[in-house]
Enzyme design. Structure first.
Site, PDB file in Angstrom:
ATOM      1  N   TYR A 124      46.494  52.280  49.280  1.00 45.81           N
ATOM      2  CA  TYR A 124      46.731  53.712  49.013  1.00 45.81           C
ATOM      3  C   TYR A 124      46.850  53.914  47.527  1.00 45.81           C
ATOM      4  CZ  TYR A 124      47.014  56.844  52.938  1.00 45.81           C
ATOM      5  OH  TYR A 124      46.676  57.686  53.954  1.00 45.81           O
ATOM      6  N   ARG A 177      27.762  56.051  49.960  1.00 42.51           N
ATOM      7  CA  ARG A 177      27.903  57.441  50.393  1.00 42.51           C
ATOM      8  C   ARG A 177      29.157  58.037  49.736  1.00 42.51           C
ATOM      9  NH1 ARG A 177      25.258  60.156  53.967  1.00 42.51           N
ATOM     10  NH2 ARG A 177      23.874  58.383  54.119  1.00 42.51           N
ATOM     11  N   ASP A 235      24.707  71.795  41.372  1.00 41.54           N
ATOM     12  CA  ASP A 235      24.825  70.736  42.379  1.00 41.54           C
ATOM     13  C   ASP A 235      23.545  69.908  42.275  1.00 41.54           C
ATOM     14  OD1 ASP A 235      24.686  69.200  44.662  1.00 41.54           O
ATOM     15  OD2 ASP A 235      25.476  70.756  45.985  1.00 41.54           O
ATOM     16  N   LYS A 258      22.097  59.428  47.184  1.00 37.76           N
ATOM     17  CA  LYS A 258      20.693  59.849  47.358  1.00 37.76           C
ATOM     18  C   LYS A 258      19.858  59.135  46.292  1.00 37.76           C
ATOM     19  CE  LYS A 258      21.818  64.274  49.548  1.00 37.76           C
ATOM     20  NZ  LYS A 258      23.203  64.704  49.248  1.00 37.76           N
ATOM     21  N   GLU A 294      46.907  57.408  45.917  1.00 38.92           N
ATOM     22  CA  GLU A 294      46.883  58.851  45.600  1.00 38.92           C
ATOM     23  C   GLU A 294      47.247  59.048  44.140  1.00 38.92           C
ATOM     24  OE1 GLU A 294      49.379  60.626  48.559  1.00 38.92           O
ATOM     25  OE2 GLU A 294      47.797  60.634  50.049  1.00 38.92           O
ATOM     26  N   THR A 297      26.116  63.930  44.823  1.00 30.08           N
ATOM     27  CA  THR A 297      26.425  62.825  45.722  1.00 30.08           C
ATOM     28  C   THR A 297      26.040  61.548  44.985  1.00 30.08           C
ATOM     29  OG1 THR A 297      24.240  62.991  46.710  1.00 30.08           O
ATOM     30  CG2 THR A 297      26.033  64.089  47.879  1.00 30.08           C
TER      31      THR A 297
HETATM   32  N1  DSN Z   1      22.486  66.464  54.149  1.00 27.64           N
HETATM   33  C1  DSN Z   1      22.029  66.519  52.776  1.00 27.64           C
HETATM   34  C2  DSN Z   1      20.559  66.490  52.693  1.00 27.64           C
HETATM   35  O1  DSN Z   1      19.945  65.940  53.591  1.00 27.64           O
HETATM   36  O2  DSN Z   1      20.003  66.996  51.751  1.00 27.64           O
HETATM   37  C3  DSN Z   1      22.583  67.661  52.102  1.00 27.64           C
HETATM   38  O3  DSN Z   1      23.949  67.678  52.319  1.00 27.64           O
END
Ligand code: DSN
Length: 426
Positions: free
Chosen positions: A47, A228, A193, A222, A49, A219
């Site tokens: 933990y 993730r 974003d 990707k 925090e 994110t």
């Molecule tokens: N689920 C993501 C995507 O496939 O682009 C976006 O959150």
């Protein structure tokens, strides 16, 4: 403890599925083995925090090292002053920024979900559309390009507190300077974003949002090819404009507000094992190998685009600047849903997607979204892209023929044997 063979067998099946198929979902990728190894580590037991050097639990001196390393590496990659690596996902990163700068009921302006936007940019079914008052801009029906004039018109009329740019299904670059100029006219913040194109931005292959946007979220799994998760960045920190002060009377910086919005605002304990894996992926991004990878992604996407156009497919906006394509199947007489089904049966994985001005529901759709991050990691190059399109075209033009599906699946599985995935796993 008895080993849970059942779940490890299922994980083995998923490994085989990933090995055999051609992964074209634009938001997916394959992490390196060391990213995965870092994710499965003892830090999951801890933990923590709070933030490095200021935690609410004892024994955080080691996780402090890895979280600080992740922060420092991300700062180096993007050349930014502020990074928070704790968001569990891109949606959490967006939620934290909005929580830091908005009150319930405030107006927000984002790209319409049906035009390529994201749920967290104001969709009615998401917290962003329920807690705040959403307004939208879209893309032009003819060109498929974002309509900045419309963005300005809505901004001047509604005076949103934040303009959100970035998308989940938009294949072109963004004019961040123009968006900031619009925001400045109405006193709005800008949040970019960059969850999808972050990898190309990291290597200077697309416009950088940092000089123009107050907040940038992403994110990490990707195009960045990490575990993730999510992340929040600011090119430059600044004094919060709300006059919020510490109990000692010091004015809080925007970075303080963002940190507080992530924890304790929307999250509890950070996933320190995932943060360690984020640090590993950032280490990889700083290498020359990743530079080669990012450039190959762009070349592959462009080769894929050319191959679709040669077969008479309609690509929204006519092509791509990044790693993905949105294909409008209306001239091919097949829905996105049916296309996804038949392609997946032949181990070519894509997702159905609304196209701008779609006349079908989000459950059916008129399009598919196709991306190259994962196939580029597997080692596919420009010359392989026409092969993918040939297989897809055979399937889509003969969607109910079991024989065609079986034949293509066999060819796909055989082809992918040349591009081993996690051979160390046996
Ligand atoms: N689920 C993501 C995507 O496939 O682009 C976006 O959150």
């Amino acid at each position: 403890m008895q080993r849970d063979q059942q779940i490890f067998d299922i994980i083995g099946q998923e490994l085989e599925r990933q090995r055999h198929g051609i992964e074209l979902i634009a938001s997916e990728n394959f992490t390196s083995l060391q990213v995965m190894q870092a994710m499965g580590n003892v830090m999951t037991n801890k933990y923590a925090e709070g933030y490095p050097g200021r935690r609410y639990y004892g024994g955080c001196e080691v996780v402090d090292l890895s979280e600080q390393l992740a922060i420092d590496r991300a700062k180096q990659i993007f050349g930014v002053e502020y990074v928070n690596v704790q968001p569990h996902s891109g949606a959490q990163a967006n939620a934290a920024v909005l929580l830091a700068i908005l009150q319930a009921g405030d107006k927000i302006l984002g790209l319409d979900l049906s035009m390529g936007g994201h749920l967290t940019h104001g969709s009615a079914v998401n917290f962003s559309g329920k807690l705040y008052q959403p307004f939208f801009y879209g893309v032009n029906k003819e060109t498929g390009l974002v309509e900045y004039d419309k963005m300005e018109e809505v901004a001047l009329q509604e005076k949103p507190k934040v303009i959100i740019c970035g998308a989940s299904a938009y294949s072109r670059d963004w004019d961040y300077a123009r968006i900031r100029a619009i925001a400045d006219k109405v006193g709005a913040f800008v949040m970019a974003d960059i969850a999808h194109p972050a990898g190309m931005i990291a290597k200077g292959l697309l416009n950088s949002p940092f000089a123009h946007c107050h907040f940038v979220t992403t994110t990490t799994h990707k195009t960045l090819r990490g575990p993730r998760g999510g992340m929040i960045m600011m090119g430059k920190d600044f004094e919060n404009p709300f006059g919020l002060k510490t109990p000692k009377g010091e004015v809080r910086l925007m970075s303080n507000l963002l940190d507080m919005a992530v924890f304790p605002g929307i999250q509890g304990g950070p996933l320190e094992h995932v943060i360690a894996a984020k640090a590993v992926s950032f280490f990889e991004i700083l290498s020359n190998d990743y530079d080669v990878y990012a450039r190959q992604m762009v070349r592959n996407a462009q080769a894929l685009s050319r191959a679709y156009l040669e077969k008479g497919y309609q690509i929204v906006s006519g092509g791509t600047d990044n790693h993905l394509l949105l294909i409008d199947l209306r001239n091919k007489n097949i829905s996105g849903k049916k296309a996804e089904q038949v392609l997946v049966q032949a181990d070519l994985t894509v997702n159905k997607n609304m196209v701008p001005f779609d006349d079908k529901s989000p459950f059916v759709t008129s399009g598919i979204r196709v991306g190259v991050p994962a196939v580029t990691t597997r080692g596919l190059k420009e010359e392989h892209m026409p092969l993918i399109v040939d297989w897809m075209d055979k399937l889509l033009m003969d969607a109910d023929n079991e024989g065609t599906i079986k034949k293509v699946r066999g060819e796909v599985n055989e082809f992918m044997k040349q591009f081993p995935l996690y051979p160390e796993m046996g």
